[in-house]
Design a protein around this motif. Structure first.
Motif, PDB file in Angstrom:
ATOM      1  N   SER A   1       0.884  -1.099  -0.065  1.00  0.00           N
ATOM      2  CA  SER A   1      -0.013   0.013   0.041  1.00  0.00           C
ATOM      3  C   SER A   1       0.748   1.053   0.071  1.00  0.00           C
ATOM      4  CB  SER A   1      -0.850  -0.011   1.204  1.00  0.00           C
ATOM      5  OG  SER A   1      -1.282   1.257   1.369  1.00  0.00           O
ATOM      6  N   HIS A   2       0.509   2.449  -0.795  1.00  0.00           N
ATOM      7  CA  HIS A   2       0.983   3.411  -1.032  1.00  0.00           C
ATOM      8  C   HIS A   2       0.303   4.492  -0.858  1.00  0.00           C
ATOM      9  CE1 HIS A   2       4.861   2.102  -2.570  1.00  0.00           C
ATOM     10  NE2 HIS A   2       4.318   1.486  -3.631  1.00  0.00           N
ATOM     11  N   GLY A   3       0.052   4.807   0.870  1.00  0.00           N
ATOM     12  CA  GLY A   3      -0.409   5.832   1.268  1.00  0.00           C
ATOM     13  C   GLY A   3      -2.081   5.864   1.388  1.00  0.00           C
ATOM     14  N   GLN A   4      -2.681   7.036   1.176  1.00  0.00           N
ATOM     15  CA  GLN A   4      -3.921   7.114   1.503  1.00  0.00           C
ATOM     16  C   GLN A   4      -5.101   7.102   0.675  1.00  0.00           C
ATOM     17  OE1 GLN A   4      -3.497   7.858   4.918  1.00  0.00           O
ATOM     18  NE2 GLN A   4      -1.225   8.223   4.504  1.00  0.00           N
ATOM     19  N   ALA A   5      -4.831   6.815  -0.474  1.00  0.00           N
ATOM     20  CA  ALA A   5      -5.800   6.766  -1.434  1.00  0.00           C
ATOM     21  C   ALA A   5      -7.089   5.420  -1.271  1.00  0.00           C
ATOM     22  CB  ALA A   5      -5.366   6.693  -2.879  1.00  0.00           C
ATOM     23  N   GLY A   6      -6.513   4.872  -0.178  1.00  0.00           N
ATOM     24  CA  GLY A   6      -7.476   3.459  -0.108  1.00  0.00           C
ATOM     25  C   GLY A   6      -6.639   2.543  -0.625  1.00  0.00           C
ATOM     26  N   VAL A   7      -6.940   1.201  -0.170  1.00  0.00           N
ATOM     27  CA  VAL A   7      -5.993  -0.041  -0.568  1.00  0.00           C
ATOM     28  C   VAL A   7      -6.569  -0.436  -1.953  1.00  0.00           C
ATOM     29  CG1 VAL A   7      -5.190  -2.342   0.095  1.00  0.00           C
ATOM     30  CG2 VAL A   7      -5.970  -0.732   1.833  1.00  0.00           C
ATOM     31  N   GLY A   8      -5.844  -1.144  -2.785  1.00  0.00           N
ATOM     32  CA  GLY A   8      -6.040  -1.638  -3.995  1.00  0.00           C
ATOM     33  C   GLY A   8      -6.127  -0.714  -5.107  1.00  0.00           C
ATOM     34  N   THR A   9      -5.946   0.355  -4.896  1.00  0.00           N
ATOM     35  CA  THR A   9      -5.867   1.322  -5.971  1.00  0.00           C
ATOM     36  C   THR A   9      -4.772   1.239  -6.907  1.00  0.00           C
ATOM     37  OG1 THR A   9      -4.860   2.999  -4.643  1.00  0.00           O
ATOM     38  CG2 THR A   9      -7.196   3.164  -4.703  1.00  0.00           C
TER      39      THR A   9
ATOM     40  N   ASP B   1      -2.503   2.924  -7.366  1.00  0.00           N
ATOM     41  CA  ASP B   1      -0.848   3.415  -6.895  1.00  0.00           C
ATOM     42  C   ASP B   1      -0.359   2.280  -6.116  1.00  0.00           C
ATOM     43  OD1 ASP B   1      -1.918   5.748  -7.757  1.00  0.00           O
ATOM     44  OD2 ASP B   1      -2.220   6.702  -5.701  1.00  0.00           O
ATOM     45  N   ASP B   2      -1.064   1.154  -5.772  1.00  0.00           N
ATOM     46  CA  ASP B   2      -0.593   0.196  -4.994  1.00  0.00           C
ATOM     47  C   ASP B   2       0.249  -0.841  -5.823  1.00  0.00           C
ATOM     48  OD1 ASP B   2      -1.444   1.552  -2.752  1.00  0.00           O
ATOM     49  OD2 ASP B   2      -3.191   0.229  -2.707  1.00  0.00           O
ATOM     50  N   ASP B   3       1.219  -1.457  -5.214  1.00  0.00           N
ATOM     51  CA  ASP B   3       1.921  -2.290  -6.212  1.00  0.00           C
ATOM     52  C   ASP B   3       1.570  -3.901  -5.849  1.00  0.00           C
ATOM     53  OD1 ASP B   3       3.766  -0.433  -6.797  1.00  0.00           O
ATOM     54  OD2 ASP B   3       5.270  -0.830  -5.074  1.00  0.00           O
ATOM     55  N   PHE B   4       1.145  -4.601  -6.743  1.00  0.00           N
ATOM     56  CA  PHE B   4       0.650  -5.848  -6.525  1.00  0.00           C
ATOM     57  C   PHE B   4       1.968  -6.967  -6.319  1.00  0.00           C
ATOM     58  CE2 PHE B   4      -0.434 -10.062  -9.216  1.00  0.00           C
ATOM     59  CZ  PHE B   4      -1.464 -10.456  -8.436  1.00  0.00           C
ATOM     60  N   LEU B   5       1.753  -7.466  -5.143  1.00  0.00           N
ATOM     61  CA  LEU B   5       2.817  -8.398  -4.653  1.00  0.00           C
ATOM     62  C   LEU B   5       2.595  -9.721  -4.942  1.00  0.00           C
ATOM     63  CD1 LEU B   5       3.486  -6.998  -1.038  1.00  0.00           C
ATOM     64  CD2 LEU B   5       4.693  -6.460  -3.537  1.00  0.00           C
ATOM     65  N   GLY B   6       1.320  -9.982  -5.555  1.00  0.00           N
ATOM     66  CA  GLY B   6       1.037 -11.667  -5.979  1.00  0.00           C
ATOM     67  C   GLY B   6      -0.262 -12.047  -5.623  1.00  0.00           C
ATOM     68  N   GLY B   7      -0.896 -12.997  -6.126  1.00  0.00           N
ATOM     69  CA  GLY B   7      -2.056 -13.713  -5.972  1.00  0.00           C
ATOM     70  C   GLY B   7      -1.981 -15.341  -5.867  1.00  0.00           C
ATOM     71  N   MET B   8      -2.920 -15.670  -5.412  1.00  0.00           N
ATOM     72  CA  MET B   8      -3.258 -17.424  -5.312  1.00  0.00           C
ATOM     73  C   MET B   8      -4.521 -17.382  -5.360  1.00  0.00           C
ATOM     74  SD  MET B   8      -4.265 -19.617  -3.295  1.00  0.00           S
ATOM     75  CE  MET B   8      -4.172 -19.441  -1.352  1.00  0.00           C
ATOM     76  N   GLU B   9      -5.062 -18.854  -6.061  1.00  0.00           N
ATOM     77  CA  GLU B   9      -6.243 -19.039  -6.063  1.00  0.00           C
ATOM     78  C   GLU B   9      -6.655 -20.570  -5.664  1.00  0.00           C
ATOM     79  OE1 GLU B   9      -7.879 -18.752 -10.146  1.00  0.00           O
ATOM     80  OE2 GLU B   9      -7.306 -16.587 -10.274  1.00  0.00           O
ATOM     81  N   CYS B  10      -7.526 -20.682  -5.060  1.00  0.00           N
ATOM     82  CA  CYS B  10      -8.022 -21.986  -4.365  1.00  0.00           C
ATOM     83  C   CYS B  10      -9.517 -22.080  -4.293  1.00  0.00           C
ATOM     84  CB  CYS B  10      -7.133 -22.399  -3.172  1.00  0.00           C
ATOM     85  SG  CYS B  10      -7.593 -21.555  -2.061  1.00  0.00           S
ATOM     86  N   THR B  11      -9.907 -23.230  -3.851  1.00  0.00           N
ATOM     87  CA  THR B  11     -11.125 -23.422  -3.459  1.00  0.00           C
ATOM     88  C   THR B  11     -11.392 -23.380  -2.010  1.00  0.00           C
ATOM     89  OG1 THR B  11     -11.419 -25.541  -3.453  1.00  0.00           O
ATOM     90  CG2 THR B  11     -11.573 -24.927  -5.371  1.00  0.00           C
ATOM     91  N   VAL B  12     -12.748 -23.036  -1.617  1.00  0.00           N
ATOM     92  CA  VAL B  12     -13.034 -22.995  -0.017  1.00  0.00           C
ATOM     93  C   VAL B  12     -13.032 -24.591   0.395  1.00  0.00           C
ATOM     94  CG1 VAL B  12     -14.784 -22.669   1.446  1.00  0.00           C
ATOM     95  CG2 VAL B  12     -14.633 -21.160  -0.180  1.00  0.00           C
ATOM     96  N   GLY B  13     -13.228 -25.563  -0.534  1.00  0.00           N
ATOM     97  CA  GLY B  13     -13.344 -26.770  -0.003  1.00  0.00           C
ATOM     98  C   GLY B  13     -11.729 -27.322   0.109  1.00  0.00           C
ATOM     99  N   GLN B  14     -10.706 -26.968  -0.491  1.00  0.00           N
ATOM    100  CA  GLN B  14      -9.334 -27.178  -0.279  1.00  0.00           C
ATOM    101  C   GLN B  14      -8.846 -26.757   1.256  1.00  0.00           C
ATOM    102  OE1 GLN B  14      -7.876 -25.331  -3.732  1.00  0.00           O
ATOM    103  NE2 GLN B  14      -7.251 -27.263  -4.642  1.00  0.00           N
ATOM    104  N   ILE B  15      -9.276 -25.319   1.444  1.00  0.00           N
ATOM    105  CA  ILE B  15      -8.896 -24.649   2.867  1.00  0.00           C
ATOM    106  C   ILE B  15      -9.474 -25.520   3.852  1.00  0.00           C
ATOM    107  CG2 ILE B  15      -8.937 -22.683   4.148  1.00  0.00           C
ATOM    108  CD1 ILE B  15      -9.215 -21.140   1.570  1.00  0.00           C
ATOM    109  N   VAL B  16     -10.906 -25.945   3.894  1.00  0.00           N
ATOM    110  CA  VAL B  16     -11.614 -26.489   4.962  1.00  0.00           C
ATOM    111  C   VAL B  16     -10.999 -27.922   5.054  1.00  0.00           C
ATOM    112  CG1 VAL B  16     -13.752 -27.623   5.325  1.00  0.00           C
ATOM    113  CG2 VAL B  16     -13.879 -25.192   4.424  1.00  0.00           C
TER     114      VAL B  16
END
Length: 426
Positions: free
Chosen positions: A39-47, A49-64
């Motif tokens: 996050s870079h500052g005040q504009a709110g997260v996910g705008t 200006d913010d740097d994407f550090l990575g993502g991951m996909e899975c299902t609720v079933g896998q987590i459960v």
């Protein structure tokens, strides 16, 4: 986007305090995507200006299934985000979903700063059976104050202590550092059982201890005192609590007798009375009714019909036993018998107006709500072959009924177009 965590400053190994609640449907594949940003500052997260550090996909079933999932984070186009990983821990919110409100303060904490006073915040960890620690809550930072009063907060009993009053809790007080290297002030151990002594006028307090100082300093007493000023328990009652407490379920069935069902004397009709097997309406009635009847101690069910012409007029809510003063039948079998005996006496007609019956049951449920006793709950089962004529009125009636102690089950019979049902379900 469902939700987002708090921002943790200057930290490459953050532990987020935010808990995400997700409805779990065993019978569906529920895909989730987690994305991490710098996050870079005040504009709110996910705008932008913010740097994407990575993502991951899975299902609720896998987590459960795994309870604790650690996976690598990916950048765009399937590239690994260095050695970054994300860990997701899941737990079921059990039936006892009460929550507790806690208000903490501290006194005479150690001063960790040279030119000002410490900026303390408090973290509470639950210690699980495998000795691992789970962050339950992190308070806000109170700047420049050795006797901070933190804002009261709510936390579910499930996440605080897994609903076990004797489970050990570790509470840690830190001096906030904007570079992310927070100074340890002290810690203490407690249980929810011990915390409950703070109900009413009492207060409970703990010495906030720094184990290093205890060894080094001969006359070390503590690094301050943490006080629980107040504790309030809020019970959230489940459906079972009501049933076990004697709440009665009143069951009403409403059957669609409009002409679109076909002439009952014709074997293609959904209302055809076949001596050898139940028709579609009876199958639906028995399937739902047999589950509901267990919760209804007097086993008397109101049975109504709509969309038929009972010479001379069309009725949108008539008792199928033709007794306007008492529309109740004895058990599911009684409803089946009334249904079979009323069919030859009526003329299937129209239109398919559902709102009058919903409003009728809602009036009774509204009377029950005024008593404030929670002694009766109403279930309305509507069996229909599909297209509703008074759609706007029906939607209005369902919205009004949604505030009352009642549930509406709509079962589509036959194989017509059930788009209307899906709209009503929403």
């Amino acid at each position: 986007q469902v939700d987002r965590s708090e921002v943790i400053k200057s930290n490459l190994n953050p532990v987020f305090a935010k808990i995400f609640t997700v409805d779990y449907y065993f019978e569906e594949v529920q895909k989730l995507r987690f994305e991490v940003y710098d996050s870079h500052g005040q504009a709110g997260v996910g705008t932008h200006d913010d740097d994407f550090l990575g993502g991951m996909e899975c299902t609720v079933g896998q987590i459960v299934a795994q309870k604790r999932v650690t996976k690598p984070l990916f950048l765009k186009y399937g590239k690994f985000a260095g050695k970054s990983t994300i860990t997701i821990i899941s737990e079921e919110i059990s039936g006892n979903n009460g929550y507790v409100e806690l208000a903490f303060r501290a006194k005479k904490l150690d001063d960790k700063d040279l030119f000002s006073k410490s900026d303390p915040f408090l973290e509470i960890y639950r210690i699980d059976d495998d000795r691992s620690e789970q962050l339950v809550y992190r308070t806000e930072v109170v700047k420049n104050n050795l006797s901070p009063i933190w804002e009261p907060f709510k936390v579910s009993l499930n996440s605080l202590c897994s609903c076990e009053e004797k489970r050990k809790l570790r509470c840690v007080v830190w001096d906030y550092d904007s570079r992310g290297k927070h100074d340890f002030i002290g810690e203490f151990f407690t249980t929810f059982e011990e915390m409950q002594k703070a109900m009413g006028e009492n207060k409970v307090q703990w010495d906030c201890m720094n184990p290093k100082y205890k060894i080094k300093k001969r006359n070390y007493k503590n690094s301050g005192v943490v006080v629980l000023l107040d504790l309030k328990i809020h019970r959230v009652y489940s459906f079972l609590d009501y049933i076990m407490g004697g709440c009665q379920i009143h069951f009403t069935v409403a059957i669609d007798f409009t002409a679109s069902n076909g002439d009952p004397r014709n074997s293609c009709s959904l209302h055809y009375i076949n001596p050898y097997q139940p028709n579609e309406y009876l199958k639906a009635l028995v399937a739902v009714g047999e589950i509901c009847q267990d919760y209804d101690s007097d086993k008397k069910f109101s049975a109504l019909g709509f969309g038929a012409r009972i010479p001379p007029q069309v009725s949108h809510d008539f008792a199928i036993n033709f007794n306007p003063d008492n529309d109740e039948c004895e058990g599911i079998q009684g409803v089946v018998e009334s249904y079979q005996s009323c069919l030859p006496k009526i003329q299937l007609y129209g239109p398919t107006n559902v709102a009058p019956i919903i409003s009728k049951v809602a009036r009774v449920a509204a009377d029950e709500e005024r008593t404030k006793e929670a002694s009766q709950y109403f279930i309305l089962l509507i069996l229909t072959d599909g297209v509703v004529t008074d759609m706007a009125d029906t939607r209005e009636a369902i919205v009004r009924a949604s505030y009352l102690p009642m549930s509406i089950i709509i079962v589509g019979v036959g194989n017509a177009d059930f788009t209307d049902m899906q709209i009503l379900d929403g």
